[in-house]
Design a protein around this motif. Sequence first.
Motif, PDB file in Angstrom:
ATOM      1  N   ALA A  52       0.823  -1.215   0.000  1.00 43.65           N
ATOM      2  CA  ALA A  52       0.000   0.000   0.000  1.00 43.65           C
ATOM      3  C   ALA A  52       0.851   1.257   0.000  1.00 43.65           C
ATOM      4  N   ARG A  53       2.085   1.133   0.443  1.00 44.25           N
ATOM      5  CA  ARG A  53       2.998   2.274   0.513  1.00 44.25           C
ATOM      6  C   ARG A  53       4.007   2.284  -0.637  1.00 44.25           C
ATOM      7  N   GLY A  54       3.863   1.328  -1.556  1.00 44.58           N
ATOM      8  CA  GLY A  54       4.771   1.275  -2.693  1.00 44.58           C
ATOM      9  C   GLY A  54       6.169   0.837  -2.322  1.00 44.58           C
ATOM     10  N   LEU A  55       6.296   0.053  -1.251  1.00 45.78           N
ATOM     11  CA  LEU A  55       7.610  -0.391  -0.801  1.00 45.78           C
ATOM     12  C   LEU A  55       7.957  -1.745  -1.411  1.00 45.78           C
ATOM     13  N   GLU A  56       9.233  -1.965  -1.601  1.00 47.25           N
ATOM     14  CA  GLU A  56       9.735  -3.219  -2.158  1.00 47.25           C
ATOM     15  C   GLU A  56      10.022  -4.195  -1.022  1.00 47.25           C
ATOM     16  N   VAL A  57       9.366  -5.358  -1.046  1.00 48.29           N
ATOM     17  CA  VAL A  57       9.526  -6.344   0.028  1.00 48.29           C
ATOM     18  C   VAL A  57      10.575  -7.377  -0.356  1.00 48.29           C
ATOM     19  N   GLU A  58      11.496  -7.613   0.579  1.00 51.16           N
ATOM     20  CA  GLU A  58      12.527  -8.633   0.423  1.00 51.16           C
ATOM     21  C   GLU A  58      12.360  -9.665   1.535  1.00 51.16           C
ATOM     22  N   GLU A  59      12.455 -10.940   1.184  1.00 51.77           N
ATOM     23  CA  GLU A  59      12.412 -12.016   2.175  1.00 51.77           C
ATOM     24  C   GLU A  59      13.671 -12.853   2.029  1.00 51.77           C
ATOM     25  N   ASP A  60      14.370 -13.085   3.135  1.00 48.38           N
ATOM     26  CA  ASP A  60      15.585 -13.895   3.046  1.00 48.38           C
ATOM     27  C   ASP A  60      15.239 -15.382   3.201  1.00 48.38           C
ATOM     28  N   PRO A  61      16.190 -16.295   3.059  1.00 48.13           N
ATOM     29  CA  PRO A  61      15.880 -17.730   3.085  1.00 48.13           C
ATOM     30  C   PRO A  61      15.339 -18.229   4.420  1.00 48.13           C
ATOM     31  N   PHE A  62      15.426 -17.402   5.463  1.00 46.37           N
ATOM     32  CA  PHE A  62      15.014 -17.839   6.787  1.00 46.37           C
ATOM     33  C   PHE A  62      13.662 -17.279   7.210  1.00 46.37           C
ATOM     34  N   GLY A  63      13.051 -16.455   6.354  1.00 54.19           N
ATOM     35  CA  GLY A  63      11.729 -15.912   6.650  1.00 54.19           C
ATOM     36  C   GLY A  63      11.739 -14.505   7.194  1.00 54.19           C
ATOM     37  N   TRP A  69      12.324   1.533   1.331  1.00 51.70           N
ATOM     38  CA  TRP A  69      11.906   2.842   0.807  1.00 51.70           C
ATOM     39  C   TRP A  69      13.156   3.650   0.506  1.00 51.70           C
ATOM     40  N   GLY A  70      13.104   4.407  -0.585  1.00 49.47           N
ATOM     41  CA  GLY A  70      14.211   5.301  -0.887  1.00 49.47           C
ATOM     42  C   GLY A  70      15.058   4.816  -2.040  1.00 49.47           C
ATOM     43  N   PRO A  71      16.113   5.562  -2.337  1.00 50.36           N
ATOM     44  CA  PRO A  71      16.931   5.268  -3.518  1.00 50.36           C
ATOM     45  C   PRO A  71      17.702   3.963  -3.351  1.00 50.36           C
ATOM     46  N   PRO A  72      17.907   3.216  -4.448  1.00 47.73           N
ATOM     47  CA  PRO A  72      18.726   2.000  -4.363  1.00 47.73           C
ATOM     48  C   PRO A  72      20.110   2.351  -3.825  1.00 47.73           C
ATOM     49  N   ALA A  73      20.646   1.467  -3.007  1.00 44.65           N
ATOM     50  CA  ALA A  73      21.942   1.751  -2.396  1.00 44.65           C
ATOM     51  C   ALA A  73      22.639   0.452  -2.052  1.00 44.65           C
ATOM     52  N   SER A 102       6.923   1.535  12.846  1.00 48.41           N
ATOM     53  CA  SER A 102       7.869   1.820  11.759  1.00 48.41           C
ATOM     54  C   SER A 102       7.138   2.255  10.497  1.00 48.41           C
ATOM     55  N   PHE A 103       6.057   1.541  10.154  1.00 51.38           N
ATOM     56  CA  PHE A 103       5.265   1.968   8.996  1.00 51.38           C
ATOM     57  C   PHE A 103       4.660   3.349   9.247  1.00 51.38           C
ATOM     58  N   ALA A 104       4.158   3.564  10.456  1.00 54.38           N
ATOM     59  CA  ALA A 104       3.544   4.858  10.770  1.00 54.38           C
ATOM     60  C   ALA A 104       4.586   5.979  10.761  1.00 54.38           C
ATOM     61  N   ALA A 105       5.803   5.682  11.227  1.00 53.30           N
ATOM     62  CA  ALA A 105       6.868   6.691  11.208  1.00 53.30           C
ATOM     63  C   ALA A 105       7.244   7.044   9.777  1.00 53.30           C
ATOM     64  N   LEU A 106       7.292   6.042   8.917  1.00 54.04           N
ATOM     65  CA  LEU A 106       7.583   6.294   7.501  1.00 54.04           C
ATOM     66  C   LEU A 106       6.502   7.193   6.899  1.00 54.04           C
ATOM     67  N   ASP A 107       5.242   6.911   7.239  1.00 50.44           N
ATOM     68  CA  ASP A 107       4.142   7.759   6.742  1.00 50.44           C
ATOM     69  C   ASP A 107       4.305   9.193   7.224  1.00 50.44           C
ATOM     70  N   LEU A 108       4.678   9.357   8.491  1.00 47.60           N
ATOM     71  CA  LEU A 108       4.842  10.697   9.046  1.00 47.60           C
ATOM     72  C   LEU A 108       5.995  11.422   8.349  1.00 47.60           C
ATOM     73  N   MET A 109       7.068  10.716   8.094  1.00 45.15           N
ATOM     74  CA  MET A 109       8.200  11.323   7.396  1.00 45.15           C
ATOM     75  C   MET A 109       7.780  11.799   6.006  1.00 45.15           C
ATOM     76  N   ARG A 110       7.015  10.974   5.297  1.00 40.54           N
ATOM     77  CA  ARG A 110       6.543  11.371   3.974  1.00 40.54           C
ATOM     78  C   ARG A 110       5.644  12.603   4.050  1.00 40.54           C
ATOM     79  N   SER A 111       4.768  12.635   5.064  1.00 40.24           N
ATOM     80  CA  SER A 111       3.851  13.770   5.198  1.00 40.24           C
ATOM     81  C   SER A 111       4.603  15.065   5.497  1.00 40.24           C
ATOM     82  N   ARG A 112       5.791  14.929   6.080  1.00 34.10           N
ATOM     83  CA  ARG A 112       6.624  16.093   6.392  1.00 34.10           C
ATOM     84  C   ARG A 112       7.498  16.497   5.211  1.00 34.10           C
ATOM     85  N   GLY A 113       7.440  15.730   4.133  1.00 32.69           N
ATOM     86  CA  GLY A 113       8.248  16.044   2.965  1.00 32.69           C
ATOM     87  C   GLY A 113       9.677  15.554   3.036  1.00 32.69           C
ATOM     88  N   VAL A 114       9.939  14.550   3.848  1.00 31.12           N
ATOM     89  CA  VAL A 114      11.298  14.013   3.949  1.00 31.12           C
ATOM     90  C   VAL A 114      11.672  13.315   2.652  1.00 31.12           C
TER      91      VAL A 114
END
Length: 408
Positions: A52-63, A69-73, A102-114
Amino acid sequence: MTFSTGEVADFEQMWRDLAPVGRSASSGGYFRQPWQAAELELRTWFREAAGARGLEVEEDPFGNLVAWWGPPAEAGKVLTGSHLDSVLDGGAYDGPLGVVSSFAALDLMRSRGVEPARRLGVAAFVEEEGSRFGRACLGSRLAVGATTWDLARELTDRDGVRLGDVIEGPADGAGSTMLDGVATYVELHVEQGRGLIDLDAPVGVHSAIWPHGRYRYDIAGRADHAGTTRMEDRADPMLTYAMTALAANKQARLSGQRATFGRIDVRPNGTNAVPSHVTAWLDARAESDATLAAVVAAVEKQATDRAERDGTTVTVTPESVSGEVAFDPALRDELAARLGGVPVLPTQAGHDAGILQDAGIPTAMLFVRNPSGVSHSPYETAETADCLAGVEALADALTGLVADQVVP
């Protein structure tokens, strides 16, 4: 529990979404053991919240899961989050509060224009509590290579199910790459004690994790008839266990530390039989490595002495022992100052943050007041206002770590 396209739930809605998942109708506590129905439902929720936030989900072999979020690095990444699993009949906040915040903090950061100059991830580590396969922080240990898959896959749950039969793990024996390039980890957690209550503060920063360990006591005796066997003729391992549990309580109280027998297995487990074997698990924690060793040694000595009188034998096996973890001092002090001089206190509870800090990733922990002071219990709680203060504190902390600029 499904998000509509483009819909982003706020903290309170996310919390309402999670509230019924894995909750016992009788006790009000939570049963969210890894790779079982409730925890799997929460993993689905995590993916939907990230999508819903357009984030890329990664799962490692252990679950272990992380939503980026943000630029590839390749390097300099910042990670936050916690875990979704619970202890048996546990509270709602231990773990999930950190992920939702953590999701809510990310939303707040976006709303602040971070505008993040570094990649930010929201993580959900698996089997943090060790409530199914008996190893605390198993997912994060596997992620950093502190535990090998060859050892972990042989772990069994209470029903004898092997971890290696639940998940495939890495096909070629390789480890996780999920934490590659992570330079900082900040975890928010509900407080598991009364420190912030006493200080009348909604949010604080952890300074260190006490040394702690889990020790298995195997006490062997002789099965016999509960009615026909004279008391003086018995070799009863339950007596040895009972006196050992009392000894642990006494040693902890005398030294101001922690020692708890919270799990026991009895064989043959019959009402009208003297047991042949008792297996019990000691959880011990202390303010220093030396003090922990002294408490554990004192309990073992009293157990052995009692066994000699009972005609039983005691074998003690350390299953996991962790030394003191001091969180990164510079990061700790920076966060405390950024948050207006909030209290800085140690914790007696283990966390994934401790595993990452030990692996060389600078780590800090924020914690939110728990007005009950109770944790690992249905009585664990937190006020919404304090949770929202925690979200704001986490957003402030993460902004300082990932943002070169804030758009007005």
